[in-house]
Design a protein around this motif. Structure first.
Motif, PDB file in Angstrom:
ATOM      1  N   ASN A 151      -0.002  -1.362  -0.282  1.00 59.91           N
ATOM      2  CA  ASN A 151      -0.065   0.403  -0.032  1.00 59.91           C
ATOM      3  C   ASN A 151       0.821   1.446  -0.137  1.00 59.91           C
ATOM      4  O   ASN A 151       0.419   2.747   0.129  1.00 59.91           O
ATOM      5  CB  ASN A 151      -1.162   0.119   1.135  1.00 59.91           C
ATOM      6  CG  ASN A 151      -0.289   0.126   2.757  1.00 59.91           C
ATOM      7  OD1 ASN A 151       1.223  -0.857   2.318  1.00 59.91           O
ATOM      8  ND2 ASN A 151      -0.345   0.097   3.565  1.00 59.91           N
ATOM      9  N   HIS A 193       1.885   3.602  -4.102  1.00 62.71           N
ATOM     10  CA  HIS A 193       0.045   3.760  -3.968  1.00 62.71           C
ATOM     11  C   HIS A 193      -0.503   3.537  -5.551  1.00 62.71           C
ATOM     12  O   HIS A 193      -1.992   3.294  -5.572  1.00 62.71           O
ATOM     13  CB  HIS A 193      -0.011   4.625  -3.032  1.00 62.71           C
ATOM     14  CG  HIS A 193      -1.863   5.173  -3.066  1.00 62.71           C
ATOM     15  ND1 HIS A 193      -2.447   4.126  -2.114  1.00 62.71           N
ATOM     16  CD2 HIS A 193      -2.713   5.795  -3.934  1.00 62.71           C
ATOM     17  CE1 HIS A 193      -4.027   4.527  -2.207  1.00 62.71           C
ATOM     18  NE2 HIS A 193      -3.878   5.430  -2.718  1.00 62.71           N
ATOM     19  N   SER A 242      -5.585  -1.795  10.502  1.00 66.01           N
ATOM     20  CA  SER A 242      -4.325  -3.273  10.026  1.00 66.01           C
ATOM     21  C   SER A 242      -4.084  -3.915  10.197  1.00 66.01           C
ATOM     22  O   SER A 242      -4.177  -4.864   9.986  1.00 66.01           O
ATOM     23  CB  SER A 242      -4.287  -2.365   8.843  1.00 66.01           C
ATOM     24  OG  SER A 242      -2.498  -2.537   8.040  1.00 66.01           O
ATOM     25  N   GLN A 250      -7.182  -5.948   9.695  1.00 69.99           N
ATOM     26  CA  GLN A 250      -8.679  -5.090   8.748  1.00 69.99           C
ATOM     27  C   GLN A 250      -9.913  -4.624   9.400  1.00 69.99           C
ATOM     28  O   GLN A 250     -10.418  -5.642   8.989  1.00 69.99           O
ATOM     29  CB  GLN A 250      -8.318  -6.669   7.429  1.00 69.99           C
ATOM     30  CG  GLN A 250      -7.255  -7.028   6.819  1.00 69.99           C
ATOM     31  CD  GLN A 250      -5.914  -5.509   6.648  1.00 69.99           C
ATOM     32  OE1 GLN A 250      -5.399  -4.883   7.074  1.00 69.99           O
ATOM     33  NE2 GLN A 250      -6.374  -5.800   4.946  1.00 69.99           N
ATOM     34  N   GLN A 259      -1.995   4.476   6.102  1.00 70.76           N
ATOM     35  CA  GLN A 259      -2.335   3.202   6.018  1.00 70.76           C
ATOM     36  C   GLN A 259      -3.593   3.339   4.766  1.00 70.76           C
ATOM     37  O   GLN A 259      -3.415   2.404   4.197  1.00 70.76           O
ATOM     38  CB  GLN A 259      -2.359   2.069   6.712  1.00 70.76           C
ATOM     39  CG  GLN A 259      -1.255   1.755   7.422  1.00 70.76           C
ATOM     40  CD  GLN A 259      -0.519   0.174   7.285  1.00 70.76           C
ATOM     41  OE1 GLN A 259      -0.560  -0.654   6.370  1.00 70.76           O
ATOM     42  NE2 GLN A 259      -0.089  -0.381   8.225  1.00 70.76           N
ATOM     43  N   VAL A 260      -4.518   3.373   5.455  1.00 71.80           N
ATOM     44  CA  VAL A 260      -5.333   3.558   4.406  1.00 71.80           C
ATOM     45  C   VAL A 260      -6.100   4.516   4.284  1.00 71.80           C
ATOM     46  O   VAL A 260      -7.190   5.155   3.173  1.00 71.80           O
ATOM     47  CB  VAL A 260      -7.027   3.038   5.443  1.00 71.80           C
ATOM     48  CG1 VAL A 260      -6.374   1.439   6.613  1.00 71.80           C
ATOM     49  CG2 VAL A 260      -7.034   3.805   7.177  1.00 71.80           C
ATOM     50  N   ARG A 282      -8.254   4.919  -1.007  1.00 70.08           N
ATOM     51  CA  ARG A 282      -7.742   2.773  -0.592  1.00 70.08           C
ATOM     52  C   ARG A 282      -9.429   2.801  -0.725  1.00 70.08           C
ATOM     53  O   ARG A 282      -9.829   1.030  -1.178  1.00 70.08           O
ATOM     54  CB  ARG A 282      -7.162   2.530   0.084  1.00 70.08           C
ATOM     55  CG  ARG A 282      -7.311   1.079   0.336  1.00 70.08           C
ATOM     56  CD  ARG A 282      -5.481   0.230   1.104  1.00 70.08           C
ATOM     57  NE  ARG A 282      -4.432   1.213   0.121  1.00 70.08           N
ATOM     58  CZ  ARG A 282      -3.790  -0.366  -1.087  1.00 70.08           C
ATOM     59  NH1 ARG A 282      -4.839  -1.030  -1.423  1.00 70.08           N
ATOM     60  NH2 ARG A 282      -2.705   0.637  -1.385  1.00 70.08           N
ATOM     61  N   SER A 325     -10.589   6.998   4.379  1.00 68.07           N
ATOM     62  CA  SER A 325     -11.673   6.134   5.174  1.00 68.07           C
ATOM     63  C   SER A 325     -12.170   6.358   6.146  1.00 68.07           C
ATOM     64  O   SER A 325     -13.372   5.957   6.454  1.00 68.07           O
ATOM     65  CB  SER A 325     -10.166   4.917   5.762  1.00 68.07           C
ATOM     66  OG  SER A 325      -9.761   4.839   4.667  1.00 68.07           O
ATOM     67  N   GLY A 330     -13.757  -6.251   4.896  1.00 68.90           N
ATOM     68  CA  GLY A 330     -12.830  -5.041   3.899  1.00 68.90           C
ATOM     69  C   GLY A 330     -13.892  -3.583   3.135  1.00 68.90           C
ATOM     70  O   GLY A 330     -14.968  -4.411   2.525  1.00 68.90           O
ATOM     71  N   PHE A 371      -8.362  -3.093   0.558  1.00 68.86           N
ATOM     72  CA  PHE A 371      -8.219  -2.657   1.750  1.00 68.86           C
ATOM     73  C   PHE A 371      -9.155  -4.289   2.336  1.00 68.86           C
ATOM     74  O   PHE A 371     -10.485  -4.034   2.859  1.00 68.86           O
ATOM     75  CB  PHE A 371      -8.252  -1.976   2.739  1.00 68.86           C
ATOM     76  CG  PHE A 371      -8.003  -2.050   4.113  1.00 68.86           C
ATOM     77  CD1 PHE A 371      -6.532  -1.771   4.446  1.00 68.86           C
ATOM     78  CD2 PHE A 371      -8.970  -1.871   4.851  1.00 68.86           C
ATOM     79  CE1 PHE A 371      -6.256  -1.761   5.553  1.00 68.86           C
ATOM     80  CE2 PHE A 371      -8.604  -2.307   6.277  1.00 68.86           C
ATOM     81  CZ  PHE A 371      -6.881  -2.290   6.561  1.00 68.86           C
ATOM     82  N   LYS A 390      -4.123 -10.278   4.429  1.00 70.31           N
ATOM     83  CA  LYS A 390      -3.629  -9.039   4.333  1.00 70.31           C
ATOM     84  C   LYS A 390      -4.004  -8.744   2.351  1.00 70.31           C
ATOM     85  O   LYS A 390      -3.181  -9.459   2.268  1.00 70.31           O
ATOM     86  CB  LYS A 390      -3.150  -7.838   4.933  1.00 70.31           C
ATOM     87  CG  LYS A 390      -3.332  -8.222   6.950  1.00 70.31           C
ATOM     88  CD  LYS A 390      -2.242  -7.873   7.188  1.00 70.31           C
ATOM     89  CE  LYS A 390      -2.226  -6.160   6.913  1.00 70.31           C
ATOM     90  NZ  LYS A 390      -0.870  -4.885   7.662  1.00 70.31           N
ATOM     91  N   LYS A 428      -3.840  -5.390   0.321  1.00 71.68           N
ATOM     92  CA  LYS A 428      -3.861  -3.978  -0.179  1.00 71.68           C
ATOM     93  C   LYS A 428      -2.601  -3.825  -1.192  1.00 71.68           C
ATOM     94  O   LYS A 428      -1.792  -3.254  -0.843  1.00 71.68           O
ATOM     95  CB  LYS A 428      -3.419  -2.931   1.863  1.00 71.68           C
ATOM     96  CG  LYS A 428      -2.544  -4.111   2.377  1.00 71.68           C
ATOM     97  CD  LYS A 428      -2.106  -3.016   3.719  1.00 71.68           C
ATOM     98  CE  LYS A 428      -0.614  -4.639   4.121  1.00 71.68           C
ATOM     99  NZ  LYS A 428       0.409  -3.970   3.670  1.00 71.68           N
TER     100      LYS A 428
END
Length: 497
Positions: A55, A58, A217, A221, A249-250, A254, A261, A362, A366, A410, A412
């Motif tokens: 991730n 990107h 994460s 998740q 991370q998110v 994403r 998020s 998810g 993600f 995971k 991503k």
């Protein structure tokens, strides 16, 4: 491929010169990656791997527009942010435009860890409070200030929880304290935070902040139930604290429909501080804290100047602008929605086919696959997860496993991940799960009925990792019992598939 050293020489030099606590993926049989393009990575032999881990890259590894932006600016100027330059303000303006209006003041750093450390400073300066509420299994960075608020780390080491740190249950509706059959898990989990606040106040302590990833994460998740963050924010602000949303991370589209998020939980939820990092520079080290004018003014009132030599430098800002351009021009948010939905659909079909899959959860790109030994007890299938990621590597698909029990696969990948990639990944996973279940199915049934020791075998590449982790876990938490009949150490033999 052009190499300075052979793979074995590289391994030997790493063991000699790189700290032993710095781990690599697939430690028992690491891959030597020499180049990458978009969602693919290539080893020294030229073998191609589908990257479902990164991730950080990107918009895709080595995206030409990002590379071009960095090269062009580097040829002109790179210096620290005390000099006036257009790039930093242009980037701050465009970044702020993706956020709610009240989040408009930026502080640039070089990593998510730096950003989260600065977020804590902002929160503590705001009202002079010190205590922090964090979620169980959370990870927020490698600095000392962040290890202290990261149960994912401090529960694994010799450190004890500091008195100013309070750990709330992770809002996990699959494996947590309040599950999907609870009438109102959001309120139940939020009330756990309120209880912590009340107990802290009764002890004369004051809450500075609640910090959480918008989707956990490293914790496996985890997607909080709707309404949870709103209630927590109400309780925390009522106690004089602020809400820090960790988007390291998110963030950056994403989840698909939303750029951030935290936005998927509703327009009535706006954090006081947002931190971001990893995907921000597509592999170039840059990160940021965005907050309100009120909190920024309180931080300035301390009289201490904030200066970061490289944060927001002209090259980093140019890279960040290019990443924003690519996300928009290539409709990567739309791609995350389309491909993410397709991938989730494929995985849910696998769930009906394979008993090892307990849960698929998810949003966008993600996604987590929670592996279990039995559906009723939801016993984590830790050894099986390790077996699967090594077998997937043999199939040229890179996955990782995480969560408190390391049983959650995971997914991503870079945001340019395609439906064809999703289909290929799931086909490989299907084959491995089928072989695994055929190999252990009959024996497992016999073992359950007879309560005899498990003789299931797994790849020897994963064996050393499992033994190492089992040894580490026993040192970290000697009172913790293994779930189910088969301990991971007993499973650490080679599985014939």
């Amino acid at each position: 491929m052009c190499e300075l050293y052979s793979k074995q020489e590289t391994l030997a030099l790493r063991r000699k010169h790189i700290g032993p606590s710095c781990k690599v993926f697939f430690a028992a049989d690491p891959i030597k990656i020499v180049r990458a393009q978009r969602q693919y990575m290539f080893d020294e032999k030229g073998d191609q791997y589908l990257d479902c881990i990164n991730n950080v890259a990107h918009v895709g590894h080595c995206h030409p527009e990002v590379v071009k932006a960095a090269q062009k600016q580097m040829e002109l100027l790179n210096t620290n942010s005390r000099f006036l330059h257009d790039n930093i303000v242009e980037y701050a303006k465009r970044l702020s435009a993706t956020l709610p209006d009240r989040l408009s003041v930026c502080y640039f750093t070089n990593s998510g860890s730096e950003a989260n450390d600065l977020a804590l400073r902002l929160a503590r300066q705001f009202r002079g409070h010190q205590d922090v509420i964090t979620l169980d299994h959370a990870y927020h960075g490698h600095l000392s200030s962040l290890i202290e608020i990261s149960p994912y780390k401090f529960q694994k080491g010799k450190d004890v929880k500091k008195e100013f740190v309070h750990v709330a249950p992770a809002p996990d509706t699959y494996r947590g304290k309040y599950r999907e059959d609870h009438a109102d898990p959001a309120s139940a989990y939020a009330d756990e935070v309120k209880k912590i606040i009340d107990e802290a106040h009764n002890s004369g302590r004051k809450i500075a902040a609640f910090i959480a990833e918008s989707m956990q994460s490293c914790g496996g998740q985890i997607i909080p139930p709707a309404g949870y963050f709103q209630k927590v924010a109400e309780y925390v602000r009522g106690a004089g604290g602020v809400f820090i949303a960790d988007e390291v991370q998110v963030g950056f589209g994403r989840v698909g429909k939303h750029f951030w998020s935290f936005q998927m939980f509703g327009e009535d939820f706006i954090p006081d501080i947002v931190t971001m990092g990893k995907p921000m520079g597509n592999g170039h080290p840059m990160a940021c804290v965005v907050t309100t004018r009120e909190i920024a003014e309180a931080f300035s009132a301390s009289g201490m100047e904030y200066f970061n030599t490289y944060g927001g430098n002209p090259v980093s800002s140019a890279v960040g602008l290019a990443v924003l351009d690519v996300i928009k021009n290539e409709d990567l948010q739309g791609n995350a929605t389309r491909v993410g939905n397709y991938l989730t659909e494929l995985l849910n079909k696998q769930k009906t086919k394979h008993t090892l899959i307990g849960d698929i959860r998810g949003v966008g790109l993600f996604i987590g696959i929670d592996l279990v030994k039995d559906h009723q007890q939801r016993t984590p299938a830790t050894a099986e997860a390790q077996h699967i990621i090594y077998k997937m590597k043999e199939k040229r698909v890179l996955l990782s496993a995480d969560g408190p029990h390391r049983n959650v696969l995971k997914i991503k990948p870079p945001m340019c991940f395609t439906e064809e990639d999703a289909k290929f990944m799931v086909e490989q996973l299907d084959g491995i799960l089928t072989g695994l279940e055929e190999a252990v199915g009959a024996e497992t049934e016999s073992m359950i009925s007879k309560n005899t020791p498990c003789r299931t075998k797994m790849p020897k590449e994963a064996q050393s990792e499992m033994l190492r982790d089992s040894s580490l876990e026993s040192r970290e938490n000697p009172s913790r019992k293994r779930n189910g009949l088969c301990t991971d150490s007993l499973l650490s033999k080679r599985l014939r598939t």
